[in-house]
Scaffold this motif. Structure first.
Motif, PDB file in Angstrom:
ATOM      1  N   LEU A 258       0.837  -1.198   0.000  1.00 55.72           N
ATOM      2  CA  LEU A 258       0.000   0.000   0.000  1.00 55.72           C
ATOM      3  C   LEU A 258       0.882   1.262   0.000  1.00 55.72           C
ATOM      4  O   LEU A 258       0.700   2.180  -0.801  1.00 55.72           O
ATOM      5  N   ARG A 259       1.837   1.286   0.897  1.00 55.43           N
ATOM      6  CA  ARG A 259       2.737   2.445   0.933  1.00 55.43           C
ATOM      7  C   ARG A 259       3.550   2.553  -0.345  1.00 55.43           C
ATOM      8  O   ARG A 259       3.760   3.647  -0.863  1.00 55.43           O
ATOM      9  N   ALA A 260       4.024   1.393  -0.821  1.00 52.50           N
ATOM     10  CA  ALA A 260       4.838   1.419  -2.046  1.00 52.50           C
ATOM     11  C   ALA A 260       4.024   1.994  -3.201  1.00 52.50           C
ATOM     12  O   ALA A 260       4.538   2.777  -4.005  1.00 52.50           O
ATOM     13  N   ALA A 261       2.744   1.643  -3.261  1.00 52.59           N
ATOM     14  CA  ALA A 261       1.882   2.135  -4.345  1.00 52.59           C
ATOM     15  C   ALA A 261       1.733   3.649  -4.279  1.00 52.59           C
ATOM     16  O   ALA A 261       1.721   4.336  -5.310  1.00 52.59           O
ATOM     17  N   ILE A 262       1.650   4.173  -3.077  1.00 49.86           N
ATOM     18  CA  ILE A 262       1.523   5.630  -2.891  1.00 49.86           C
ATOM     19  C   ILE A 262       2.829   6.339  -3.275  1.00 49.86           C
ATOM     20  O   ILE A 262       2.825   7.455  -3.778  1.00 49.86           O
ATOM     21  N   LEU A 263       3.946   5.657  -3.018  1.00 51.70           N
ATOM     22  CA  LEU A 263       5.257   6.294  -3.204  1.00 51.70           C
ATOM     23  C   LEU A 263       5.730   6.332  -4.654  1.00 51.70           C
ATOM     24  O   LEU A 263       6.416   7.285  -5.049  1.00 51.70           O
ATOM     25  N   ARG A 264       5.385   5.308  -5.436  1.00 50.49           N
ATOM     26  CA  ARG A 264       5.968   5.226  -6.787  1.00 50.49           C
ATOM     27  C   ARG A 264       5.661   6.467  -7.638  1.00 50.49           C
ATOM     28  O   ARG A 264       6.579   7.023  -8.245  1.00 50.49           O
ATOM     29  N   PRO A 265       4.419   6.939  -7.684  1.00 47.78           N
ATOM     30  CA  PRO A 265       4.175   8.162  -8.474  1.00 47.78           C
ATOM     31  C   PRO A 265       4.863   9.402  -7.882  1.00 47.78           C
ATOM     32  O   PRO A 265       5.269  10.294  -8.635  1.00 47.78           O
ATOM     33  N   GLN A 266       5.022   9.437  -6.566  1.00 52.29           N
ATOM     34  CA  GLN A 266       5.702  10.586  -5.947  1.00 52.29           C
ATOM     35  C   GLN A 266       7.171  10.617  -6.335  1.00 52.29           C
ATOM     36  O   GLN A 266       7.752  11.689  -6.550  1.00 52.29           O
ATOM     37  N   LEU A 267       7.791   9.438  -6.392  1.00 50.24           N
ATOM     38  CA  LEU A 267       9.215   9.371  -6.737  1.00 50.24           C
ATOM     39  C   LEU A 267       9.444   9.933  -8.145  1.00 50.24           C
ATOM     40  O   LEU A 267      10.431  10.623  -8.400  1.00 50.24           O
ATOM     41  N   ARG A 268       8.499   9.658  -9.048  1.00 53.26           N
ATOM     42  CA  ARG A 268       8.660  10.128 -10.434  1.00 53.26           C
ATOM     43  C   ARG A 268       8.703  11.649 -10.525  1.00 53.26           C
ATOM     44  O   ARG A 268       9.297  12.190 -11.445  1.00 53.26           O
ATOM     45  N   VAL A 269       8.061  12.347  -9.594  1.00 52.14           N
ATOM     46  CA  VAL A 269       8.050  13.820  -9.690  1.00 52.14           C
ATOM     47  C   VAL A 269       8.941  14.488  -8.632  1.00 52.14           C
ATOM     48  O   VAL A 269       8.900  15.705  -8.461  1.00 52.14           O
ATOM     49  N   LEU A 270       9.776  13.704  -7.961  1.00 54.03           N
ATOM     50  CA  LEU A 270      10.621  14.298  -6.915  1.00 54.03           C
ATOM     51  C   LEU A 270      11.512  15.436  -7.422  1.00 54.03           C
ATOM     52  O   LEU A 270      11.619  16.471  -6.760  1.00 54.03           O
TER      53      LEU A 270
END
Ligand code: PLP
Length: 412
Positions: A258-270
């Motif tokens: 669940l956390r990983a799913a939330i994080l993956r799109p955030q990492l792309r726009v870091l």
């Protein structure tokens, strides 16, 4: 009409982050709908969100291996264990950092050896060598506290000369770099946090990265991989686990899908988010420049930072003047934190309040810096205009106090 710097009030919240991107919300819902939240619970041919995130984070920082875990504090304790730190081991670390850092060391029964901070808010490299020699410590848990990076070229040369293993605490430097090398990639292990106030937001969570197969095999086993470690992708080959797999205790601290799913799109726009943070930082820096009595923190050319917070120094101000400033700014909606308070308040605890870590009675240079150190969070929910306004308010209140007779008599 021009705002009146002596009366305007800021109404934003220093603790309000941006929402999770829609793409992250959709990915989280997909995980909730299929119900396979545990990282090793996958359908045939499915690669878990956690394993994909590890691959993507490894690529982002240019590391061979990455492990996603339950918190930044867990990442640091695991890193220390993986390099052999245990009860009684002396571990060098920053006197100026946050409680999870000495906590990770002390929780292993190891002894933090606190190193002084400079006025640039980085570890004092001279004191580092001295403390390494005095204590015999061969491990450094280096905290890039508040995103300020020391001269990493010099630090790594010193570490090599003295046989010191470096573990980097990059809770405030995810996405940052020194001389082009990503923060967390100078030492043997880099540790990151994805707790709400850091650069990616999963509520809680963290990462460890390394190029060392033995370190990473042990870290993965420690995190609670059972005998499923071959399901990891940003991991060393199965042979690397052989010497350790029956000798490494399971200290469960895995990340979930669940956390990983939330994080993956955030990492792309870091990288874009980092630019937005830094634009806010520069507006504050400009607005506070040349304020008598207020010392801005130098940012070296080699440092590519991600400014999720802002610091300045009121060096040698009397405590009472600082308390007055904090109260007046708060009354105008600007929430400043002070690292000089005798008792810990919120996140601003000092080394001498970490009694479990057997701290020294005094560290003269650190004591002087912390006594004048003001800190504030810089959430991306602030607009650039908000930053201009915050700077105007602080500037007006600092000037008011600096010109008052009590402050003047105490000036060095
Ligand atoms: C937040 C933080 C950590 C890690 O904290 P967790 O809350 O355990 O993720 C480590 N070091 C510093 C300096 C921090 O601020």
């Amino acid at each position: 009409m021009m705002p009146d710097p002596n009366n305007e009030i800021f109404t934003g919240s220093f603790t309000q982050q941006e929402p999770i991107p829609e793409e992250g919300i959709a990915a989280a819902l997909a995980v909730l709908r299929h119900g396979r939240l545990h990282r090793y619970n996958t359908a045939p041919d499915e690669i878990s969100e956690t394993a994909l995130l590890e691959e993507e984070f490894a690529a982002f920082v240019g590391a061979r291996y990455c492990l996603a875990v339950a918190s930044g504090g867990y990442a640091m304790a695991t890193a220390l264990r993986a390099v052999g730190v245990g009860p009684g081991t002396p571990v060098l670390s920053n006197a100026f950092t946050l409680a999870p850092v000495p906590g990770a060391i002390a929780a292993l029964g190891a002894q933090p050896i606190f190193v002084e901070v400079t006025q640039d808010l980085t570890i004092d490299l001279q004191d580092l060598v001295q403390k390494a020699q005095q204590s015999g410590a061969r491990v450094l848990l280096l905290s890039h506290m508040r995103g300020h990076i020391c001269d990493m070229d010099t630090l790594m040369a010193q570490a090599r000369a003295h046989g010191i293993v470096v573990i980097e605490d990059c809770a405030h430097t995810m996405g940052a770099a020194w001389n082009g090398t990503p923060s967390g990639r100078h030492g043997k292990i880099g540790c990151y946090s994805v707790q709400t106030y850091k650069h990616l937001n999963a509520g809680e969570g963290g990462f460890l990265v390394s190029d060392d197969p033995q370190v990473m095999a042990q870290a993965i086993l420690l995190s609670g991989s059972y005998m499923l470690y071959t399901r990891h992708r940003a991991a060393p080959p199965a042979e690397a686990f052989e010497p350790f797999k029956l000798h490494t205790p399971n200290i469960s601290g895995r990340m979930d899908n669940l956390r990983a799913a939330i994080l993956r799109p955030q990492l792309r726009v870091l990288p874009q988010q980092a630019a937005r943070w830094n634009a806010r930082y520069r507006r504050l820096e400009t607005g506070l420049g040349q304020t008598p009595g207020l010392h801005l923190i130098a940012r070296p050319e080699a440092e590519a930072f991600v400014a999720s917070s802002f610091q300045f120094l009121l060096l040698d101000w009397p405590d009472q003047s600082i308390l007055t400033l904090i109260a007046r700014c708060l009354a105008r909606g600007v929430e400043l934190k002070w690292f000089g308070a005798p008792d810990p308040v919120a996140f601003t605890s000092r080394y001498d309040s970490w009694r479990y870590a057997n701290p020294p009675a005094a560290l003269p240079q650190t004591d002087r810096v912390l006594a004048g150190l003001i800190d504030m969070r810089l959430p991306l929910t602030f607009s650039l205009d908000d930053c201009d306004q915050i700077a105007r308010i602080i500037r007006a209140e600092v000037s008011r106090i600096w010109q008052s007779p009590q402050t003047t008599t105490a000036k060095p």
